[in-house]
Scaffold this motif. Structure first.
Motif, PDB file in Angstrom:
ATOM      1  N   GLN A  31      10.118  -4.436   2.431  1.00 54.24           N
ATOM      2  CA  GLN A  31       9.459  -5.725   2.224  1.00 54.24           C
ATOM      3  C   GLN A  31      10.410  -6.867   2.595  1.00 54.24           C
ATOM      4  O   GLN A  31      10.055  -7.801   3.318  1.00 54.24           O
ATOM      5  N   PHE A  32      11.637  -6.770   2.127  1.00 53.21           N
ATOM      6  CA  PHE A  32      12.630  -7.809   2.390  1.00 53.21           C
ATOM      7  C   PHE A  32      12.975  -7.852   3.893  1.00 53.21           C
ATOM      8  O   PHE A  32      13.124  -8.927   4.479  1.00 53.21           O
ATOM      9  N   SER A  33      13.050  -6.660   4.517  1.00 49.83           N
ATOM     10  CA  SER A  33      13.345  -6.597   5.955  1.00 49.83           C
ATOM     11  C   SER A  33      12.235  -7.245   6.768  1.00 49.83           C
ATOM     12  O   SER A  33      12.487  -8.026   7.692  1.00 49.83           O
ATOM     13  N   ASP A  34      10.998  -6.890   6.442  1.00 44.57           N
ATOM     14  CA  ASP A  34       9.858  -7.438   7.191  1.00 44.57           C
ATOM     15  C   ASP A  34       9.827  -8.956   7.094  1.00 44.57           C
ATOM     16  O   ASP A  34       9.563  -9.653   8.076  1.00 44.57           O
ATOM     17  N   THR A  35      10.091  -9.450   5.889  1.00 48.65           N
ATOM     18  CA  THR A  35      10.097 -10.902   5.699  1.00 48.65           C
ATOM     19  C   THR A  35      11.189 -11.535   6.562  1.00 48.65           C
ATOM     20  O   THR A  35      10.982 -12.570   7.194  1.00 48.65           O
ATOM     21  N   GLU A 187       4.049 -11.858  -0.944  1.00 45.56           N
ATOM     22  CA  GLU A 187       2.694 -11.639  -1.473  1.00 45.56           C
ATOM     23  C   GLU A 187       1.800 -10.967  -0.435  1.00 45.56           C
ATOM     24  O   GLU A 187       1.023 -10.074  -0.755  1.00 45.56           O
ATOM     25  N   GLU A 188       1.953 -11.390   0.811  1.00 40.48           N
ATOM     26  CA  GLU A 188       1.147 -10.780   1.872  1.00 40.48           C
ATOM     27  C   GLU A 188       1.488  -9.296   2.031  1.00 40.48           C
ATOM     28  O   GLU A 188       0.618  -8.463   2.252  1.00 40.48           O
ATOM     29  N   PHE A 189       2.772  -8.995   1.905  1.00 37.37           N
ATOM     30  CA  PHE A 189       3.208  -7.594   2.000  1.00 37.37           C
ATOM     31  C   PHE A 189       2.517  -6.774   0.910  1.00 37.37           C
ATOM     32  O   PHE A 189       2.002  -5.686   1.159  1.00 37.37           O
ATOM     33  N   ILE A 190       2.491  -7.325  -0.315  1.00 39.35           N
ATOM     34  CA  ILE A 190       1.860  -6.611  -1.436  1.00 39.35           C
ATOM     35  C   ILE A 190       0.361  -6.424  -1.180  1.00 39.35           C
ATOM     36  O   ILE A 190      -0.186  -5.330  -1.370  1.00 39.35           O
ATOM     37  N   SER A 191      -0.286  -7.489  -0.737  1.00 37.67           N
ATOM     38  CA  SER A 191      -1.735  -7.402  -0.490  1.00 37.67           C
ATOM     39  C   SER A 191      -2.056  -6.296   0.501  1.00 37.67           C
ATOM     40  O   SER A 191      -3.014  -5.550   0.316  1.00 37.67           O
ATOM     41  N   SER A 192      -1.237  -6.204   1.548  1.00 40.87           N
ATOM     42  CA  SER A 192      -1.562  -5.199   2.548  1.00 40.87           C
ATOM     43  C   SER A 192      -1.168  -3.802   2.072  1.00 40.87           C
ATOM     44  O   SER A 192      -1.845  -2.818   2.338  1.00 40.87           O
ATOM     45  N   LYS A 193      -0.062  -3.713   1.319  1.00 44.85           N
ATOM     46  CA  LYS A 193       0.409  -2.403   0.837  1.00 44.85           C
ATOM     47  C   LYS A 193      -0.576  -1.778  -0.150  1.00 44.85           C
ATOM     48  O   LYS A 193      -0.814  -0.581  -0.132  1.00 44.85           O
ATOM     49  N   PHE A 194      -1.115  -2.587  -1.036  1.00 43.26           N
ATOM     50  CA  PHE A 194      -1.972  -2.035  -2.112  1.00 43.26           C
ATOM     51  C   PHE A 194      -3.437  -2.433  -1.938  1.00 43.26           C
ATOM     52  O   PHE A 194      -4.169  -2.540  -2.912  1.00 43.26           O
ATOM     53  N   LYS A 195      -3.863  -2.637  -0.684  1.00 45.09           N
ATOM     54  CA  LYS A 195      -5.189  -3.232  -0.493  1.00 45.09           C
ATOM     55  C   LYS A 195      -6.329  -2.414  -1.101  1.00 45.09           C
ATOM     56  O   LYS A 195      -7.346  -2.971  -1.495  1.00 45.09           O
ATOM     57  N   VAL A 201      -2.361  -4.936  -6.857  1.00 49.39           N
ATOM     58  CA  VAL A 201      -2.042  -6.180  -6.157  1.00 49.39           C
ATOM     59  C   VAL A 201      -1.741  -7.255  -7.210  1.00 49.39           C
ATOM     60  O   VAL A 201      -0.705  -7.930  -7.166  1.00 49.39           O
ATOM     61  N   ASP A 202      -2.618  -7.364  -8.193  1.00 50.91           N
ATOM     62  CA  ASP A 202      -2.433  -8.385  -9.247  1.00 50.91           C
ATOM     63  C   ASP A 202      -1.113  -8.167  -9.979  1.00 50.91           C
ATOM     64  O   ASP A 202      -0.342  -9.096 -10.203  1.00 50.91           O
ATOM     65  N   ALA A 203      -0.891  -6.909 -10.378  1.00 51.72           N
ATOM     66  CA  ALA A 203       0.295  -6.609 -11.176  1.00 51.72           C
ATOM     67  C   ALA A 203       1.573  -6.902 -10.390  1.00 51.72           C
ATOM     68  O   ALA A 203       2.479  -7.592 -10.868  1.00 51.72           O
ATOM     69  N   ASN A 204       1.639  -6.401  -9.148  1.00 55.44           N
ATOM     70  CA  ASN A 204       2.849  -6.576  -8.360  1.00 55.44           C
ATOM     71  C   ASN A 204       3.114  -8.044  -8.013  1.00 55.44           C
ATOM     72  O   ASN A 204       4.254  -8.495  -8.013  1.00 55.44           O
ATOM     73  N   MET A 205       2.054  -8.772  -7.745  1.00 59.48           N
ATOM     74  CA  MET A 205       2.230 -10.189  -7.402  1.00 59.48           C
ATOM     75  C   MET A 205       2.761 -10.973  -8.594  1.00 59.48           C
ATOM     76  O   MET A 205       3.640 -11.836  -8.442  1.00 59.48           O
ATOM     77  N   ALA A 206       2.226 -10.655  -9.775  1.00 59.16           N
ATOM     78  CA  ALA A 206       2.672 -11.363 -10.982  1.00 59.16           C
ATOM     79  C   ALA A 206       4.153 -11.101 -11.232  1.00 59.16           C
ATOM     80  O   ALA A 206       4.923 -12.017 -11.572  1.00 59.16           O
ATOM     81  N   VAL A 207       4.562  -9.857 -11.022  1.00 55.22           N
ATOM     82  CA  VAL A 207       5.967  -9.506 -11.261  1.00 55.22           C
ATOM     83  C   VAL A 207       6.865 -10.147 -10.197  1.00 55.22           C
ATOM     84  O   VAL A 207       7.964 -10.619 -10.494  1.00 55.22           O
ATOM     85  N   LEU A 208       6.398 -10.174  -8.952  1.00 53.16           N
ATOM     86  CA  LEU A 208       7.159 -10.821  -7.873  1.00 53.16           C
ATOM     87  C   LEU A 208       7.443 -12.285  -8.249  1.00 53.16           C
ATOM     88  O   LEU A 208       8.579 -12.765  -8.162  1.00 53.16           O
TER      89      LEU A 208
END
Lengths: 617, 339
Positions: A31-35, A187-195, A201-208
């Motif tokens: 995720q960090f690399s892609d960003t 956030e976009e990475f999470i949305s696509s990873k857990f689509k 998606v909700d849980a990971n975004m909140a923690v991010l």
């Protein structure tokens, strides 16, 4: 309350993520690399994972890591040592302390730093208070507790055990702050990873966001960093690992040659991703055959090659050993075949997830009889694409098997690949025959390359037989004639040698003559190049020749070697390429630098070694 | 595949070069039977591929005028699998022996059968290593004295039919090399079957294991010591057609017609197409002298064929995937444009 941000610009930075093997460190690293790639940085990554899938939690054996090197300047390696280490438990800290730069930022999950975890990790004393971490910028973040609190606050009915699986996003949040990244990209990475799983998606975004907000408020992260986009790069890029690039290079060769791709393979670390990736590409007509063993992997491919496919098999060292007899069959039947060996530390099972370059002699000579193959080695994750393509091209055009050597470091490491259209790749002309060609004979050869033609079952008027028994030249009938065997043995060798007329000359990075020529081959390119570049920048007379074509060697090899006062051959083995060079060019003196620890070269050790060689009388 | 449109004759499949098996070798009638039935398949002569491993049997591709691949010891199943998967249009035949497919190639054999790739496998079972001159094989009867078992073998032999059933085989047949018409009938059925067909040929090796099958297949005894199974027919055997097989409980028994009021109606009726292979397994295991040895097609059950299923997956992917070529692939997912 938000604090005043102090931003420091960096040329490059190395970040290492480390935790238990179930903690999602690989995901956060990606995720960090892609960003970073998205904002225009150059990068190189390397995952460092144990061969056990889930070794006991909290132990050194279970530590999984992911290192990423991002730069404003060009980046060639994942970096010797980390500027930032994230350690989710004491074992992760202990396993990585020696790979951290002095004064680095170390982010730990303080919630896991207790006596129970110290004991599991093998710490005798509490590392936070015994001076171990003195001189580092230590960030003691309550990652577990804050993650759980965030998840509980969402009221999604997620238990603590599941909540803990999102701790990696807390870490990601911290780093997005630390490196001034736009959190939207995370956030976009999470949305696509857990689509397919909205709740995740909700849980990971909140923690991010929780991680990001936490970083914003604590004093220990008052200084943040910025790495500006890399200069001089234009075009479309993607982050790619060596294994994926290898798979794609084969598919590109298939499309360009018009022969459908067949991969017969048996899963083996660290080569399995090639089989996995190609099994996903059925829309491109790719056929993958997960065989019952390594031998069936190559034999199904030999069958497919006889039937007219671009055929390949992927493996690692132990599998290459099992395939030896069948490679000989491809040699004597003169069929095209690509054998990919993703090398790992041996012998026997060795260290499956660790890199080594110790299959070179096996690739060259590890078969019964005189059994020459073309041997190519890729040297970066992205150029696995180009060399897989070339392996297929040379095999198809010269009607002989080609072994492509990569290694665990290239296979799992990633870097940015410049995307080029398949039409820009060199043309591939398989040696097909027209139906009812009255001139056709199975072992009739092209005068220049000595390659025979490729008549396919199903074609009218070309019925013939191939096999493992020695054949008469031209007619292809079984022959035990002594002179024919000598002639055929010489032809098979000469055919491979003549490939030298169809490959590029050996390049030299730096001056074509000087005090020291550093010689490497395959996957050590990044470290060797970085070391040589560093010394060149200091005015030292040193150049690098990194070999991709091993058999045959490029035509100008002798000339390249002869122009330097000293030559040092660097390899992650006990001296295989250096001995191959000694055999081919005994007129030169070679020094060697060998490392066999399952680890890549570090730039710093190379610079030291090269300086030492230059000082020697 | 058997669209009887293309006419060929046995002559299309014979070769000019001499066949080099020993005089009296069981290979000759097997070769003749196969050359005889290939024209019946309606397949163009260019579409046949014969693949073999190593051993006496495996010289076969040199003796038949088709595309051929004489490969490595034990590996013919894997090579043939690759050929058939690469090009399902081809009629692929594997010729193998008891050493080649039951010993060194045992693993490939069971996995070929399990995958049910449409390959016609002919197993020359002479129960001895011939080409290496007389060592025992995995099918050599226990106790046999050979070059490597001077005191008699102490190993239990494999029964190829049991292995085939154990690997969920869809076609198994057994024939004897001295019965040309039986071989032709069975090879026809094997060629027609969609899926892996295993035909075990009880083959004589005149040099190293002469008359090994004589006690069951010798001209004088074979009617009484074997039973030729035919689909839909009651299981009757014997020179006088007076013996039959009856299922008592879960065991097959040999009975005499007319004795204890037993008539044809009481006998087992052969059903090659039964999805449940229990009976086929029992028939496969019958050994002389307790039973007659089962000959003919024992199992022929139509099931999913590997290369057909793969083809469907590829077609589905081609229809649904957005990735139509390698440029699409290169530009899929996260691509970063740097200007």
């Amino acid at each position: 309350m938000s604090k005043q941000k102090k931003v420091v610009e960096l040329e490059d930075v190395v970040v290492k993520f480390a935790g238990d093997s179930g903690d999602g460190m690989q995901l956060t690293g990606t995720q960090f690399s892609d960003t970073s790639a998205f904002v225009g940085n150059d990068l190189s990554t390397f995952p460092d994972y144990p061969s056990e899938i889930r070794a006991p939690q909290g132990t050194i054996a279970g530590v999984s890591g992911f290192q990423v090197h991002i730069g404003h300047k060009e980046v060639q390696t994942p970096g010797d040592q980390a500027d930032v280490l994230v350690a989710l438990n004491p074992a992760a800290l202990k396993a990585n302390m020696k790979w951290v730069k002095p004064g680095a930022t170390i982010i730990i999950d303080i919630d896991n730093f207790d006596n129970k975890h110290y004991k599991k990790a093998g710490f005798v004393e509490d590392p936070i208070h015994d001076g171990t971490l003195e001189g580092y910028n230590l960030v003691k973040a309550p990652i577990t507790n804050l993650t759980r609190a965030t998840i509980n606050g969402l009221d999604l009915g997620i238990d603590n055990k599941t909540a803990d699986k999102t701790r990696n996003q807390f870490v990601a949040g911290l780093l997005y702050w630390l490196f001034n990244r736009d959190i939207k990209l995370g956030e976009e990475f999470i949305s696509s990873k857990f689509k397919s799983k909205p709740i995740l998606v909700d849980a990971n975004m909140a923690v991010l966001r929780a991680g990001y907000n936490y970083a914003e408020t604590i004093e220990a992260m008052a200084t943040t960093f910025q790495i500006k986009p890399t200069k001089g790069r234009k075009g479309k890029f993607r982050n790619i690992t060596g294994n994926i690039a290898t798979a794609w290079g084969l598919v590109a060769a298939s499309e360009r040659s018009g022969r459908s791709l067949f991969l017969g393979s048996y899963p083996i670390t660290p080569a399995s991703e090639i089989l996995q990736e190609l099994s996903k590409l059925k829309s491109l007509g790719v056929k993958t055959f997960q065989a019952e063993d390594e031998i069936a992997g190559i034999c199904t491919s030999i069958g497919a090659s006889f039937a007219g496919c671009l055929a390949a098999t992927s493996t690692s060292g132990p599998g290459l050993a099992l395939k030896g007899e069948a490679i000989g069959l491809a040699v004597i039947t003169e069929l095209p075949l690509v054998i990919v060996d993703v090398q790992r530390a041996g012998p026997a099972t060795g260290m499956p997830t660790k890199m080594e370059q110790s299959d070179l002699m096996q690739a060259l000579y590890g078969r019964n009889g005189e059994s020459p193959c073309i041997i190519i080695a890729a040297s970066t994750p992205a150029n696995c694409y180009d060399y897989a393509y070339m392996a297929a091209k040379l095999s198809l055009e010269h009607m002989t098997p080609t072994i492509l050597l990569t290694d665990g470091y290239l296979a799992n490491g990633s870097e940015l690949m410049h995307i080029r259209s398949v039409s820009s790749m060199p043309e591939i002309k398989p040696r097909l025959v027209e139906d009812n060609d009255s001139e056709y004979e199975p072992y009739k050869r092209d005068a220049e390359t000595l390659a025979r033609s490729w008549a396919l079952p199903g074609q009218e008027g070309l019925r013939h037989r191939v096999g493992g028994l020695e054949k008469s030249n031209i007619s292809g009938k079984v022959s035990h004639d002594p002179y024919n065997h000598q002639k055929m043995s010489e032809i098979r060798e000469e055919k491979v040698q003549r490939v030298a007329n169809h490959i590029p000359e050996q390049e030299v990075y730096g001056d074509m003559q000087g005090d020291l020529l550093v010689v490497g081959w395959g996957g050590t390119y990044g470290a060797l190049y970085s070391a040589v570049k560093e010394m060149q920048d200091e005015g030292t007379s040193v150049s690098l020749a990194q070999f991709n074509y091993i058999k045959p060697l490029p035509k100008n090899t002798k000339e390249v070697l002869g122009n330097f006062k000293k030559i040092v051959v660097c390899e992650l083995n006990m001296g295989q390429f250096v001995n191959y060079l000694r055999m081919n060019f005994p007129e030169y003196q070679y020094k060697e630098y060998n490392k066999i620890q399952g680890l890549p070269f570090m730039v710093s050790e190379l610079v030291n070694k090269f300086n030492q060689i230059l000082e020697e009388k | 595949m058997s669209t009887n449109t293309i006419k060929t004759t046995k002559k299309d499949f014979t070769v000019e070069d001499p066949v080099k098996w020993c005089a009296g070798c069981g290979g000759y009638p097997i070769l003749s039977a196969i050359q005889n039935i290939l024209p019946n398949t309606g397949v163009a002569k260019e579409k046949f591929v014969f693949v073999s491993g190593i051993g006496c049997s495996s010289r076969f591709p040199y003796y038949i005028n088709t595309y051929g691949f004489h490969s490595l010891h034990g590996r013919a199943s894997a090579i043939a699998s690759g050929i058939k998967t690469a090009n399902p249009e081809l009629s692929v035949w594997q010729i193998t022996g008891d050493g080649d497919s039951m010993a060194i190639g045992g693993n490939h054999f069971i996995h070929l059968v399990r995958r049910n790739i449409n390959i016609n496998l002919t197993l020359f079972n002479n129960k001895i290593y011939g080409l290496t001159k007389g060592q025992y094989s995995p099918t050599t009867p226990k106790g046999s004295k050979t070059k490597t078992s001077p005191e008699g073998t102490i190993e239990n032999p494999f029964n190829p039919g049991e292995l085939t059933m154990g690997a969920q085989g869809t076609f198994f047949a057994r024939v004897i090399d001295n019965d040309l018409s039986m071989m032709k009938e069975v090879f026809n059925e094997a060629a027609e079957h969609k899926g892996t067909s295993v035909v075990e040929v009880l083959q004589n090796c005149v040099i190293f294991n002469n008359k090994v099958h004589e006690n069951i297949a010798g001209k004088d005894v074979k009617d009484d010591h074997t039973i030729y199974l035919e689909h839909g027919k009651p299981m009757i055997f014997g020179k006088e057609r007076d013996k039959g097989l009856m299922l008592k409980g879960n065991k097959i028994e040999v009975v005499r017609l007319g004795e204890n009021g037993i008539t044809e109606k009481d006998l087992m009726v052969h059903d090659v197409e039964n999805p449940d292979d229990t009976t086929h397994y029992m028939l496969t295991r019958m050994t002389f002298p307790e039973y007659p040895v089962a000959m003919g097609v024992i199992r022929k059950y139509q099931s999913t064929v590997y290369e057909g299923a793969l083809h469907l997956q590829i077609e589905e992917a081609k229809n649904t995937s957005k990735i139509k070529n390698v440029d699409d692939l290169l530009n899929s997912g996260n691509v970063f444009e740097i200007e």
